[in-house]
Design a protein around this motif. Structure first.
Motif, PDB file in Angstrom:
ATOM      1  N   GLY A 193      20.932  -7.364 -11.255  1.00 40.22           N
ATOM      2  CA  GLY A 193      21.798  -6.239 -10.915  1.00 40.22           C
ATOM      3  C   GLY A 193      23.085  -6.225 -11.703  1.00 40.22           C
ATOM      4  N   THR A 194      23.604  -7.403 -12.035  1.00 36.12           N
ATOM      5  CA  THR A 194      24.873  -7.442 -12.763  1.00 36.12           C
ATOM      6  C   THR A 194      24.719  -8.025 -14.169  1.00 36.12           C
ATOM      7  OG1 THR A 194      25.463  -9.671 -12.025  1.00 36.12           O
ATOM      8  CG2 THR A 194      26.085  -7.848 -10.579  1.00 36.12           C
ATOM      9  N   GLY A 195      23.771  -8.968 -14.325  1.00 36.82           N
ATOM     10  CA  GLY A 195      23.613  -9.592 -15.641  1.00 36.82           C
ATOM     11  C   GLY A 195      24.767 -10.508 -16.021  1.00 36.82           C
ATOM     12  N   VAL A 200      14.919  -5.478   3.181  1.00 34.40           N
ATOM     13  CA  VAL A 200      15.511  -5.110   1.890  1.00 34.40           C
ATOM     14  C   VAL A 200      16.291  -6.298   1.335  1.00 34.40           C
ATOM     15  CG1 VAL A 200      17.015  -3.490   0.684  1.00 34.40           C
ATOM     16  CG2 VAL A 200      15.773  -2.735   2.731  1.00 34.40           C
ATOM     17  N   LEU A 201      15.900  -6.764   0.161  1.00 29.70           N
ATOM     18  CA  LEU A 201      16.633  -7.837  -0.509  1.00 29.70           C
ATOM     19  C   LEU A 201      17.466  -7.269  -1.652  1.00 29.70           C
ATOM     20  CD1 LEU A 201      13.971 -10.711  -0.832  1.00 29.70           C
ATOM     21  CD2 LEU A 201      15.419 -10.107   1.110  1.00 29.70           C
ATOM     22  N   VAL A 202      18.351  -8.106  -2.170  1.00 33.47           N
ATOM     23  CA  VAL A 202      19.173  -7.708  -3.315  1.00 33.47           C
ATOM     24  C   VAL A 202      19.079  -8.795  -4.375  1.00 33.47           C
ATOM     25  CG1 VAL A 202      21.550  -7.364  -4.109  1.00 33.47           C
ATOM     26  CG2 VAL A 202      20.759  -6.268  -2.002  1.00 33.47           C
ATOM     27  N   THR A 254      28.405  -4.116 -16.998  1.00 34.53           N
ATOM     28  CA  THR A 254      27.360  -4.837 -16.277  1.00 34.53           C
ATOM     29  C   THR A 254      26.002  -4.435 -16.851  1.00 34.53           C
ATOM     30  OG1 THR A 254      27.615  -3.074 -14.641  1.00 34.53           O
ATOM     31  CG2 THR A 254      28.563  -5.205 -14.093  1.00 34.53           C
ATOM     32  N   ARG A 255      25.031  -5.358 -16.759  1.00 35.24           N
ATOM     33  CA  ARG A 255      23.704  -5.089 -17.329  1.00 35.24           C
ATOM     34  C   ARG A 255      23.084  -3.843 -16.687  1.00 35.24           C
ATOM     35  NH1 ARG A 255      18.702  -9.488 -17.502  1.00 35.24           N
ATOM     36  NH2 ARG A 255      17.043  -7.985 -17.920  1.00 35.24           N
ATOM     37  N   ASN A 256      23.218  -3.734 -15.367  1.00 34.07           N
ATOM     38  CA  ASN A 256      22.796  -2.549 -14.623  1.00 34.07           C
ATOM     39  C   ASN A 256      23.895  -2.250 -13.622  1.00 34.07           C
ATOM     40  OD1 ASN A 256      19.895  -2.176 -15.514  1.00 34.07           O
ATOM     41  ND2 ASN A 256      19.858  -4.322 -14.871  1.00 34.07           N
ATOM     42  N   GLY A 300      19.556  -3.157  -9.265  1.00 34.30           N
ATOM     43  CA  GLY A 300      20.398  -2.481 -10.255  1.00 34.30           C
ATOM     44  C   GLY A 300      19.671  -1.327 -10.887  1.00 34.30           C
ATOM     45  N   ILE A 301      20.399  -0.233 -11.045  1.00 37.55           N
ATOM     46  CA  ILE A 301      19.839   0.938 -11.720  1.00 37.55           C
ATOM     47  C   ILE A 301      20.557   1.133 -13.040  1.00 37.55           C
ATOM     48  CG2 ILE A 301      19.105   2.098  -9.612  1.00 37.55           C
ATOM     49  CD1 ILE A 301      21.643   3.804  -9.743  1.00 37.55           C
ATOM     50  N   ARG A 302      19.948   1.923 -13.898  1.00 39.55           N
ATOM     51  CA  ARG A 302      20.551   2.138 -15.216  1.00 39.55           C
ATOM     52  C   ARG A 302      21.513   3.316 -15.163  1.00 39.55           C
ATOM     53  NH1 ARG A 302      17.513   1.130 -20.774  1.00 39.55           N
ATOM     54  NH2 ARG A 302      18.281  -0.951 -20.309  1.00 39.55           N
ATOM     55  N   THR A 303      22.745   3.061 -15.532  1.00 35.80           N
ATOM     56  CA  THR A 303      23.756   4.116 -15.592  1.00 35.80           C
ATOM     57  C   THR A 303      24.481   4.011 -16.933  1.00 35.80           C
ATOM     58  OG1 THR A 303      25.610   2.807 -14.753  1.00 35.80           O
ATOM     59  CG2 THR A 303      24.111   3.749 -13.111  1.00 35.80           C
TER      60      THR A 303
END
Lengths: 353, 353, 353, 353
Positions: free
Chosen positions: C272-274, C265-267, C245-247, C237-240
């Protein structure tokens, strides 16, 4: 346009790329570096979309060199004069445009217009048609508001700025106002930009909350292309992750625009911050970094405003803002700083605008 | 609405806040915690702006509890049926809307419509009026394009979606198309939302690249309030700092919307990523997280597309996308997965749409 | 490196730019287009900062062609095997790493480890040292936690992943864990990256919430340069501007990374969502777009978790997540889908890891 | 903490929520509004995570009222005095910290230190240990650099600021420098914050490029909690979608911080904009909106700088910056503006710092 080819491309394929360009009527030159094969297009590609090149077989990526808003970058607009002597831009000092978010009534508007005039404003703003995020909010008085704006303008001598959101609103508003505002929500509304481009009134073009500096200039280009040179840009905050302020006022965009274009650049600290306590400091900062003026929401009783009351300042605070930004401008421009400021504090005879 | 008072407020001032609320016709209750004095407004405040409360003397901050888009949250839209049997939403499986960014000519469109039909698309998209960031780019064929769309629809049986950007375009388009698209640039264009809300055709509402989920729902509310219940939401990427992709496709917004509203939610991986190689994986991800369908730009020769060619896929790739998303949907919904999928691969008799 | 010169530059000045490059030991070629004068540097400039070129007199701007993370782009890592037979990456199917945010006690951890094993997880995660935004929050049990992790690993056969934040923590942790996690807050902590690069254990490198894809790869490059090839990337998750959502979980970054590098690559849908209700749909989407696995926070009683309880799911929900992502993977990879999945549901004899 | 319950909750369940709070030792009060059932927690919840409440059965959402950084908000730091008479903060006028990004050699540093002193700087900055995004870039001279900084400080009388990135670097640096800088990349490195919090030297804490204002204050809280009151905050640009500037310098964060805390606030226009031509206007804006000073990268020959040369200004430009920001400060603070400025232009006798 510089075309970077895929690293493993055979010579025949490189030639094929050049041939494809040739068929598009473009000459090109191949440059081989230690790690890449490049094709430089030698002709003018400002009107070509990048995908024309990026989707050719064998192309890895494409880098644009030429600008896509030539008129905005070379505009020669040296200050935009108004009937009351105010000049927007051209380094003539801070111009202050102030007034309520929405015109709420005749008495409210005329009283407020007198007060912002006394406080030192040079133009009057007021919304007749309001775009609102929530459909349950107040959306403006329309034609009635335009008549009040005209009347307030005659009484105070202040030219009037008001937002338009459709071709129909342009037509209705034209007899009543002196400058069309294109709001942030409509900066990408290219049909509307072309419409105001065909009028001969000045345009206040606000940056969309997600627009890059380059996109703001491209929107200005739409207006300039229609023959209307009187474009004024306005920074009003961009959307970022920060939530303490309503938006993030991007003053470096202002400083950057002043190095890129001669179009005047205003700053709207009201929408930019959404917080009344930040209007004064950010107004000072705007003028200090080179903005040509300010667009500020003012209300007599912010708690009772029908729209955006959370960010409006009172006429008293506006007075302090005007004093401070003039102080900064004069300190930085000791000689010519009061060229265009008419004495504030007295309401002149009604003027024909 | 919960009002947090300034910490040092005297009792008389607390009472004054309650009295002010009373004058607004609102009852309230004071709650004292170990660190704060709170005033909870007991009445419905969904139609009140927050500044009505935040600008009362003695108020520190205000927290809204009630939603501002009640219709969008409670909408009971269980699948939107089209003449050709396709159903958008209601858990009926992935609906694929595909076609060129712009209608470029009669031959191009009809050929492409046949191909996307064969590839398995359920509706045809195509731009007649194009908003373009650069004023030098191609801006659509207008009425001519609409006629071609109608013809392609009759030949393939695919209902047609096309974007409108002004009331005038709504009027011109209405006889030719089956669904109005409101583009990302117009999501905040409330006048336009009201206009399409007054029509009785389905609306495809795309999220603005700077819009929060809450704002997308508020824009839907504008349409719903006018009595048009046929709203379909579409995630198409938001603007972030990441530049590798054109936008950042926010699939968690899709998953979140599915927990908040019953309005169908589509995903546009073309604008969302801006990269053809990412359309397939992101289409799969969209359906896997619960999207009701996809909106995909398709072109025969992407390098020659007059607009957005950098992100279009070919009909062949579309075929793979359709196969993969159906596979995922069926794997996750073993029983009812092929309820609404008509056999793809053959072009039916022209249907009256 | 392509150098765009100022448009009005005289020939002598163009030569001076080339000469300056020459003094740096670089050969170059001048290319004249209809609108610009370009200088293409022919030698390898991957180790040169752009300002070396942009600050030469007469230079307008500079465009880099070469990548700055060659090792990450060409890494040949085909699946990272663990002692228990799990393989991370290499297209071997979804690997699930699950466990509590923080290790809170011996009983809690061992019970949870058994439960995530039963639910189908392949590795166990658990925080011994916790970075926390608020200094008043719980910050981990340290060495004690590491011992519990080792014990839980021996009981369940699950290899253990845990975050390290300093060279000292690397040293303390090494005997107890199987994989070092570099958290999002430390992705730019280059000293730490070099330190873990000198170990010979696999590294789970999480993307910083403000990092571009290119920067994530550059951080991986730091580790690879020290000789440690076992790098696993993780999108979290990135900050927007979106606050629901948390990110903003950037799954298109995952799809993009899979086209750029062979590193697994993992997720992490938890950070990412919080939001616990979004873990399932976003886990499905992650695998559908090509992620090699998931990193999920699990807790028995989320409301009593000492950290990040707001986003943890229960072991029961994890079971459904595992089932769903396996279903998707098998549907998309019908032949080889269960190559590496060991039967879940029974706890094996304690294994020496 | 205010707990909003699910709308359809039965009375028994409401009581169960209160009971759960009771078991946590918290008293609460139920408030019923026309649309919602609220539970207000009456006790101090500043040390409780929100999920303790949000994961209780029947809870819809949770709103925090209390701040999580009490020390930062109430700090009583009225100006931070240095040995050479410079005062950072307390409204004492603009303090300018200037110097090279990296210390590149003895001669370079001493010459530059003399020049920034002459130009009017009050403190000297210079990197001994450099965090770099690309592992192929120059990473600092380490201990050697620290010795040169100490020497330059003795010659010019300027106190020295330098960045530390690990506990070990704190220990090495302590004898040589006067102020520790925590870089943007380490703002979330809580272990490091605690370490510098245990020293008794002033700390320059830079905002991470993705940090909210609230998070910056929480990082300050980590330092303050360890007993070190000498914290100076520094805004240096946040990451947004705008790419014309390296970052987006968030001056409204500066104005906002000045209303929230008494900790001094500096601005770094070098990293904030990444463009030398914007340093002057943004320095003026920073002081105009209330910043206590500036942190500026200066280099003799920016094109030859080993790091960040693309944004460095020359000592000559620094002189103009100092003159302009003093002009603005004095214009806005006519009486006390030159309280703390020592005459610039002459290099004093070496002072023991």
């Amino acid at each position: 346009m510089i075309i970077v080819l895929q690293t493993d491309l055979a010579e025949a394929q490189v030639l094929h790329v050049c041939q494809t360009l040739n068929e598009l009527g473009l000459t090109s030159q191949v440059v081989l570096t230690s790690h890449h094969k490049l094709v430089v297009v030698l002709d003018d590609t400002s009107s070509y979309a990048t995908h024309v090149f990026s989707r050719i077989d064998g192309v890895d990526k494409v880098m644009r060199v030429q600008s896509q808003c030539p008129l905005a970058l070379t505009s020669n607009q040296l200050g935009l004069p108004f009937a009351n002597g105010s000049i927007v831009g051209g380094g003539k000092g801070p111009v202050v445009i102030a007034g309520p978010c929405s015109v709420e009534g005749r008495l409210q508007l005329v009283e407020l217009a007198c007060q912002v005039k006394t406080a030192g404003a040079h133009l009057l703003r007021g919304g007749a048609f309001k775009p609102r995020t929530s459909p349950y909010d107040f959306r403006g008085l329309g034609l009635e508001a335009l008549k009040y704006l005209k009347e307030a303008s005659e009484i105070t001598g202040l030219p009037v700025v008001s937002e338009v959101m459709s071709p129909q609103q342009i037509e209705i508003s034209e007899p009543f106002i002196d400058m069309f505002q294109i709001g942030a929500r409509n900066m990408y509304n290219y049909e509307l930009l072309k419409e105001v481009g065909r009028t001969r009134k000045p345009i206040l073009l606000k940056r969309a909350l997600s627009a890059t500096i380059a996109e703001l200039l491209q929107s200005a280009e739409y207006i300039l292309l229609e023959g209307n040179q009187q474009v004024v840009l306005c920074e009003r905050g961009i959307r970022t992750f920060e939530t303490h302020t309503r938006n993030t006022l991007d003053l470096s965009a202002v400083a950057a625009l002043k190095t890129m274009t001669q179009l005047p650049v205003l700053v709207d600290p009201s929408h930019g911050t959404g917080r009344p306590e930040l209007i004064r400091p950010m107004s000072r900062a705007a003028i200090a970094c080179g903005a040509d003026g300010l667009l500020i929401e003012v209300h007599n009783e912010p708690s009772k405003a029908l729209s955006d009351g959370s960010q409006a300042i009172t006429p008293d605070v506006l007075k302090e803002v005007v004093a401070e930004v003039n102080t900064i401008f004069q300190a930085l421009n000791p000689v010519n700083s009061n060229l265009h400021f008419q004495p504030a504090g007295s309401i002149p005879e009604p003027a024909k605008v």
